[in-house]
Design a protein around this motif. Structure first.
Motif, PDB file in Angstrom:
ATOM      1  N   ALA A 168      40.417  52.531  37.109  1.00 20.65           N
ATOM      2  CA  ALA A 168      41.314  51.876  38.067  1.00 20.65           C
ATOM      3  C   ALA A 168      40.691  50.586  38.607  1.00 20.65           C
ATOM      4  O   ALA A 168      41.357  49.544  38.707  1.00 20.65           O
ATOM      5  CB  ALA A 168      41.642  52.834  39.209  1.00 20.65           C
ATOM      6  N   VAL A 169      39.407  50.637  38.942  1.00 19.17           N
ATOM      7  CA  VAL A 169      38.734  49.465  39.497  1.00 19.17           C
ATOM      8  C   VAL A 169      38.557  48.379  38.433  1.00 19.17           C
ATOM      9  O   VAL A 169      38.861  47.199  38.670  1.00 19.17           O
ATOM     10  CB  VAL A 169      37.376  49.861  40.105  1.00 19.17           C
ATOM     11  CG1 VAL A 169      36.607  48.613  40.551  1.00 19.17           C
ATOM     12  CG2 VAL A 169      37.563  50.812  41.268  1.00 19.17           C
ATOM     13  N   ASP A 215      42.364  42.383  35.115  1.00 15.32           N
ATOM     14  CA  ASP A 215      43.721  41.836  35.170  1.00 15.32           C
ATOM     15  C   ASP A 215      43.945  40.957  36.390  1.00 15.32           C
ATOM     16  O   ASP A 215      45.054  40.413  36.562  1.00 15.32           O
ATOM     17  CB  ASP A 215      44.742  42.981  35.168  1.00 15.32           C
ATOM     18  CG  ASP A 215      44.680  43.817  33.895  1.00 15.32           C
ATOM     19  OD1 ASP A 215      44.158  43.286  32.897  1.00 15.32           O
ATOM     20  OD2 ASP A 215      45.110  44.985  33.925  1.00 15.32           O
ATOM     21  N   LYS A 216      42.909  40.866  37.259  1.00 17.39           N
ATOM     22  CA  LYS A 216      42.995  40.055  38.485  1.00 17.39           C
ATOM     23  C   LYS A 216      44.193  40.462  39.342  1.00 17.39           C
ATOM     24  O   LYS A 216      44.905  39.626  39.910  1.00 17.39           O
ATOM     25  CB  LYS A 216      43.069  38.558  38.132  1.00 17.39           C
ATOM     26  CG  LYS A 216      41.843  38.042  37.396  1.00 17.39           C
ATOM     27  CD  LYS A 216      41.881  36.539  37.220  1.00 17.39           C
ATOM     28  CE  LYS A 216      40.657  36.042  36.474  1.00 17.39           C
ATOM     29  NZ  LYS A 216      39.398  36.290  37.207  1.00 17.39           N
ATOM     30  N   LYS A 217      44.420  41.774  39.440  1.00 14.34           N
ATOM     31  CA  LYS A 217      45.523  42.276  40.263  1.00 14.34           C
ATOM     32  C   LYS A 217      45.144  42.379  41.728  1.00 14.34           C
ATOM     33  O   LYS A 217      46.010  42.350  42.601  1.00 14.34           O
ATOM     34  CB  LYS A 217      45.941  43.660  39.745  1.00 14.34           C
ATOM     35  CG  LYS A 217      46.537  43.661  38.347  1.00 14.34           C
ATOM     36  CD  LYS A 217      46.885  45.084  37.930  1.00 14.34           C
ATOM     37  CE  LYS A 217      47.492  45.103  36.535  1.00 14.34           C
ATOM     38  NZ  LYS A 217      47.812  46.499  36.097  1.00 14.34           N
ATOM     39  N   GLY A 218      43.854  42.528  41.990  1.00 12.34           N
ATOM     40  CA  GLY A 218      43.447  42.751  43.369  1.00 12.34           C
ATOM     41  C   GLY A 218      43.741  44.174  43.793  1.00 12.34           C
ATOM     42  O   GLY A 218      44.221  45.002  43.011  1.00 12.34           O
ATOM     43  N   GLY A 219      43.476  44.497  45.045  1.00  9.36           N
ATOM     44  CA  GLY A 219      43.763  45.839  45.528  1.00  9.36           C
ATOM     45  C   GLY A 219      42.631  46.389  46.368  1.00  9.36           C
ATOM     46  O   GLY A 219      41.531  45.817  46.433  1.00  9.36           O
ATOM     47  N   LEU A 220      42.927  47.491  47.042  1.00 12.48           N
ATOM     48  CA  LEU A 220      41.960  48.163  47.901  1.00 12.48           C
ATOM     49  C   LEU A 220      41.866  49.611  47.452  1.00 12.48           C
ATOM     50  O   LEU A 220      42.874  50.323  47.403  1.00 12.48           O
ATOM     51  CB  LEU A 220      42.391  48.087  49.372  1.00 12.48           C
ATOM     52  CG  LEU A 220      41.505  48.816  50.381  1.00 12.48           C
ATOM     53  CD1 LEU A 220      40.115  48.193  50.421  1.00 12.48           C
ATOM     54  CD2 LEU A 220      42.140  48.774  51.772  1.00 12.48           C
ATOM     55  N   PHE A 221      40.677  50.061  47.104  1.00 17.21           N
ATOM     56  CA  PHE A 221      40.459  51.422  46.625  1.00 17.21           C
ATOM     57  C   PHE A 221      39.516  52.131  47.594  1.00 17.21           C
ATOM     58  O   PHE A 221      38.464  51.586  47.962  1.00 17.21           O
ATOM     59  CB  PHE A 221      39.848  51.418  45.225  1.00 17.21           C
ATOM     60  CG  PHE A 221      40.684  50.714  44.189  1.00 17.21           C
ATOM     61  CD1 PHE A 221      41.621  51.418  43.447  1.00 17.21           C
ATOM     62  CD2 PHE A 221      40.552  49.355  43.975  1.00 17.21           C
ATOM     63  CE1 PHE A 221      42.394  50.779  42.499  1.00 17.21           C
ATOM     64  CE2 PHE A 221      41.323  48.706  43.036  1.00 17.21           C
ATOM     65  CZ  PHE A 221      42.248  49.422  42.294  1.00 17.21           C
ATOM     66  N   ASN A 268      40.187  47.887  35.584  1.00 15.01           N
ATOM     67  CA  ASN A 268      41.463  47.296  35.176  1.00 15.01           C
ATOM     68  C   ASN A 268      41.956  46.285  36.203  1.00 15.01           C
ATOM     69  O   ASN A 268      42.498  45.234  35.849  1.00 15.01           O
ATOM     70  CB  ASN A 268      42.508  48.393  34.975  1.00 15.01           C
ATOM     71  CG  ASN A 268      42.225  49.230  33.741  1.00 15.01           C
ATOM     72  OD1 ASN A 268      41.533  48.788  32.831  1.00 15.01           O
ATOM     73  ND2 ASN A 268      42.751  50.448  33.710  1.00 15.01           N
ATOM     74  N   SER A 269      41.776  46.593  37.475  1.00  9.79           N
ATOM     75  CA  SER A 269      42.185  45.658  38.522  1.00  9.79           C
ATOM     76  C   SER A 269      41.366  44.382  38.478  1.00  9.79           C
ATOM     77  O   SER A 269      41.894  43.284  38.679  1.00  9.79           O
ATOM     78  CB  SER A 269      42.049  46.320  39.899  1.00  9.79           C
ATOM     79  OG  SER A 269      42.408  45.421  40.927  1.00  9.79           O
TER      80      SER A 269
END
Length: 717
Positions: free
Chosen positions: A616-617, A623-629, A619-620
């Motif tokens: 999950a980390v 793909d430069k999707k960003g996000g908070l895990f 791939n983010s």
């Protein structure tokens, strides 16, 4: 291209050299007979001993020798020893005078020792049959002369195997019981240091590290590193010496030859340099010129300055030993065999020399009677039958130039190598003339040079095209390929920029892909020096990106960009700002191979839940999707191991990851970890008015903008 240059030949007399003979003639036709109105002055030309142009010309001469007789075999450095018996005996006749006050004695004795060493190598074949020799004299900060010397050996005598190298060069301390004389010689002259963290006062220390990369590592056998520099045998023999109260072992020994060391009793470093990849750096080191200081001169008055050009002055310190050396007329530089520099000029555009105050009418008459080397070559092809077998560049090897008579005659003795003067890629027809002269033989006039298969072409460029030299950007490929042997990588990058900017290139991408290696040979050394990590390794993709970043900066200086050539790749923001931002340098200077190996080992040990978080980390990030895990787990379940795996993967891709923790103990468990307060400038005492102390445009701000992932351990704390 500079049309005129000024040579200083004495304090009250100057000589102006004109690249364009027609310019002087035009001035005479206009009725202008004053030489002061002709020419543009450039200070310190190549004829000025020790200047940058002087060193540059000798550098190109040395590379011309390499093209003729091969790569040098040995690199030797010899330094003055003020305790030589010859110097000490002379001091007895000068009561009250110290060695520091007798630079003339030091200069004379060192010259005698140097001549003895050169005779030993050249005439007595100490290392084997010598086919070439070059030396340069420099002067240390404390004023003592020392010599850098390159030795070319016959192919049969070149040290090629580890056993042959070990016979010539040693980097170990001799046994005091078996070789007491050698032990004390190495102890006195060939031990570096002490240096390191405990002796930070040492002169070799730079940013907490030894600038000479001591102490070296133990090494069981002699080999070469990827850059072509030798790694000598340094075994852990247990032998030590005491220097300035510090115990030092083989890690601090400077490579030496035992017989030379005992014979000359001074610091005399010997290196093997058979590998061609280290060639340019050896010549650059030998011919780097004098240490200089740059001063900016400003006016303090309120007078308005009309000329906005800033005037800089290079200041050179001349010590007493160098002054004595110059007064005695000793050579600063010598090379054998000699190199004959061959000028290139278009018809009616040869060099003209004249003195201040001399009538230009007399200048023209004298120029008509004196032929240039190129003009004399054309005449020799008419008068000497054997001359038609050689190109202009090959001519000096078989014919001797007579400067007074301005003609060539058959060579009777001695070895000479010819070198055509370099030509800038934007020089127009002069560049194409040089390309033709490298290939044409037996020409008797300039028209013959433009003749191909019996057809006389209007320009030299057309003749090059008829010979197939200009098809598919061939002239630019040839220009880059030829200069790759005689220019430094930064100079080749500048040439590439000039070609892109001022020339019509059909396929810029092919030009880059064919020659990026010669433009990037200094990237690894630059990054190692910039990061302070001598073991830094870069992938080919990283090396190309750093080189493209330098090219982009050069293009920006002239108002252009790599984006003007859509086919060429564009470097990422990390590479563009890495030279200026030390924080980005720190985060992008990890060893990619080590990171990849660590990631592969850790990834195989991840359990199913850890792999789910990992994917999950990653791939983010990719793909430069960003996000908070948010990853929750009790102590000991493997969170830190997961962070280490993710960090090693991101860094193996030359991306930036910032691992932080709320406590210092937790931060030490993360590779390159920092506390969140330290990394993000969070105040220790928080209230409703607190804010992070990160300012726009600072290094930390640019680092955060370039960051791909932040791992914050123990965030809820």
């Amino acid at each position: 291209m500079e049309q005129y240059r000024l040579d200083w030949i004495s304090r009250n007399q100057t000589t102006i050299r004109s690249d364009l003979y027609t310019s002087v003639r035009d001035a005479v036709r206009r009725g202008d007979n004053d030489p002061a109105h002709v020419g543009k002055c450039v200070i310190l030309p190549a004829s000025f001993t020790g200047s940058k142009r002087y060193m540059s010309q000798y550098f190109k001469d040395s590379l011309a020798l390499c093209r003729s007789i091969g790569h040098p075999s040995l690199f030797l450095t010899m330094t003055t020893n003020t305790k030589w018996p010859e110097i000490q005996d002379m001091m007895k006749h000068l009561p009250g005078v110290s060695v520091a006050d007798a630079p003339d004695v030091v200069a004379r004795v060192f010259k005698l020792k140097l001549d003895q060493l050169m005779g030993l190598i050249k005439k007595k074949h100490f290392f084997g049959r010598c086919i070439g020799l070059m030396h340069v004299i420099e002067f240390q900060k404390r004023g003592l002369p020392h010599a850098h010397m390159l030795v070319w050996l016959d192919d049969k005598d070149k040290p090629k195997t580890a056993e042959q190298i070990d016979k010539l060069v040693s980097a170990e301390i001799p046994d005091e019981n078996e070789d007491s004389i050698g032990y004390h010689a190495v102890k006195n002259y060939m031990i570096h240091g002490p240096c390191g963290k405990d002796t930070s006062y040492s002169a070799c220390m730079v940013n907490g590290r030894c600038g000479r990369h001591f102490p070296k590592r133990y090494n069981g056998v002699t080999c070469f590193d990827e850059s072509g520099f030798p790694i000598y045998r340094r075994r852990n023999t247990g032998r030590t010496v005491r220097r300035k109260g510090v115990i030092l072992d083989n890690k601090f020994v400077v490579p030496y030859n035992r017989e030379l060391l005992l014979r000359f009793q001074c610091h005399i470093n010997l290196e093997i340099c058979n590998n061609s990849r280290s060639l340019k750096y050896l010549f650059k080191y030998c011919l780097k010129g004098h240490d200089t200081a740059t001063m900016l001169l400003k006016r303090t008055s309120n007078v308005k300055v009309v000329d906005e050009v800033k005037h800089y002055l290079d200041g050179r310190y001349v010590c007493a030993s160098e002054a004595a050396w110059r007064i005695f007329g000793f050579d600063i530089h010598s090379r054998w065999p000699s190199v004959d520099r061959l000028p290139i000029h278009l018809p009616e555009s040869k060099y003209v020399s004249f003195k201040t105050g001399e009538s230009l009418q007399n200048v023209c008459q004298r120029a008509d009677s004196k032929r240039s080397k190129l003009e004399a070559w054309l005449i020799a092809n008419r008068t000497l039958p054997e001359a038609k077998n050689y190109t202009y560049a090959e001519f000096p090897s078989f014919f001797t130039w007579l400067p007074k008579e301005c003609k060539w005659k058959a060579r009777q003795r001695g070895d000479v190598v010819g070198r055509l003067s370099e030509v800038h890629p934007t020089a127009g027809d002069l560049l194409y003339l040089r390309m033709l002269l490298m290939r044409k033989k037996g020409c008797t006039k300039f028209e013959d040079i433009r003749t191909v298969d019996g057809v006389l072409y209007n320009t030299f460029k057309d003749a090059c095209g008829a010979m197939g030299l200009l098809q598919n950007d061939k002239q630019w490929h040839d220009a880059l390929k030829e200069n790759a042997h005689s220019s430094f990588p930064h100079q080749i990058r500048e040439m590439f920029v000039n070609i892109l900017s001022y020339s019509s290139v059909a396929d810029p991408l092919l030009l880059w892909q064919s020659h990026w290696k010669c433009m990037s040979k200094d990237i690894i050394s630059k990054r190692r020096n910039h990061t302070g990590n001598p073991d830094l390794e870069l992938t080919d993709e990283d090396i190309q990106s750093f080189a493209l970043a330098d090219i982009e900066k050069l293009l920006n200086d002239i108002g252009k960009s790599l984006k003007d050539c859509p086919d060429l790749p564009f470097p990422g923001s990390i590479y563009m700002s890495s030279d200026l931002n030390r924080l980005i340098v720190e985060e992008t200077s990890y060893n990619i191979n080590e990171m990849k190996e660590k990631h592969d080992n850790n990834y195989r040990k991840l359990n199913a839940e850890q792999q789910e978080v990992y994917k999950a980390v990653i791939n983010s990030v990719e793909d430069k999707k960003g996000g908070l895990f948010f990853v929750h787990g009790s102590g000991g379940c493997g969170k830190t191991f997961l962070w280490q795996t993710i960090i090693s993967f991101v860094r193996s891709k030359r991306k930036i990851v910032l691992p932080v923790a709320s406590s210092g103990i937790a931060a030490t468990l993360l590779p390159g970890g920092r506390t969140a307060h330290s990394r993000f400038h969070i105040p220790l005492k928080l209230d409703q008015y607190s804010s992070a102390g990160i300012k726009h445009g600072t290094d930390i701000a640019e680092l955060l903008q370039a960051t791909d992932l932040i791992i914050w351990d123990e965030a809820p704390m």
